[in-house]
Write an enzyme that holds these catalytic residues in place. Structure first.
Site: not given
Ligand code: 13P
Length: 254
Positions: A11, A97, A212, A167, A9, A173, A95
């Site tokens: 992003k 985010e 991560s 996730e 991904n 991250g 996701h």
């Protein structure tokens, strides 16, 4: 038997020129790779060029989001038929985010999963709890609800092609992945619930871990029986790092 899957991904990273450079590196590093499905998810703006650059390779193209309607007055949105038209075979849905930034609800995610499957795109449905939710002991409830509502409109005969990515938000991250044992435990619970909802077809659903995953940390996950691959963010922006993770899962058919 489930073929492992590793998805990158990207992003909101890479201009078209940068994307093509990265794909060049990936095509070289992953040429002839077998025993693992590999999906590259660049930003919308690079999908067409990356798709062309992947032609003839075993690497597949995925998008990072979609709208559930096929067409219409939805400024700024991209539909499943548009993604299919560009050669996408996968799409990331829900996701964290997008759940936290644009505020996507579980019901939005449900519509997106259904629209993906209706248009021959495999949804990579993301689920995962925040740190606050984990500390409040709500991890299982959150993950179960996201997975249940997200797949509520999936027909039983579509279920086998689903991909679910666990996730945990606190691992994304941060450089602090979940432990392999904990990720495996949640993946096992997901499999059990999917089995309750979809019967034996759940045995074919691939469950990934994301958060991560790097060349330093993938060993924790590649050895776990319930984890069928990885959804990789930051490390997918580096061809050598991503290739190392892909190779770790290759040949691990379980
Ligand atoms: P990182 O690998 O950068 O933690 O991101 C994970 C992720 O969000 C993949 O979708």
């Amino acid at each position: 038997m489930r073929t492992p899957l590793v998805a990158g991904n990207w992003k909101m990273n890479k201009t078209v020129r940068e994307a093509l450079e990265l794909v060049g590196g990936l095509n070289t590093q992953l040429a002839g790779i077998e025993g693992v499905d590999v999906v590259i998810c660049p930003p919308f703006t690079a999908l067409a060029d990356v798709g062309r650059a992947l032609a003839g390779s075993a690497l597949e193209l995925g998008a990072q989001d979609l709208h559930w309607e096929s067409r219409g007055a939805y400024t700024g949105e991209i539909s499943a038929p548009m993604l299919w038209d560009l050669g996408c075979t996968y799409v990331i849905v829900g996701h964290s985010e997008r759940r936290r930034g644009p505020g996507e609800s579980d019901e939005d995610v449900q519509r997106k999963v259904a629209a993906s499957l209706a248009n021959e795109l495999i949804p990579i449905l993301c689920v995962g709890e925040s740190l606050e939710e984990r500390e409040a002991g709500r991890t299982e409830r959150i993950v179960q609800t996201q997975a249940r509502v997200g797949t509520l409109n999936v027909e039983p005969d579509q279920a086998a092609s689903l991909v679910v990515a666990y996730e945990p938000v606190w691992a994304i991250g941060t450089g602090q992945p979940a432990t392999g044992a904990e990720a495996n435990r949640i993946a096992g619970l997901l499999r059990q619930w999917l089995h309750e909802w979809f019967g034996d077809r759940a045995g074919q659903i691939r469950i990934l871990y994301g958060g991560s995953v790097t060349p330093e940390t993938f060993g924790e996950f590649a050895g776990q029986p319930e984890i069928d691959g990885a959804l990789v963010g930051g490390a997918s922006l580096d061809a050598a790092a991503f290739a190392a993770i892909v190779q770790a899962f290759a040949g691990r058919v379980g």
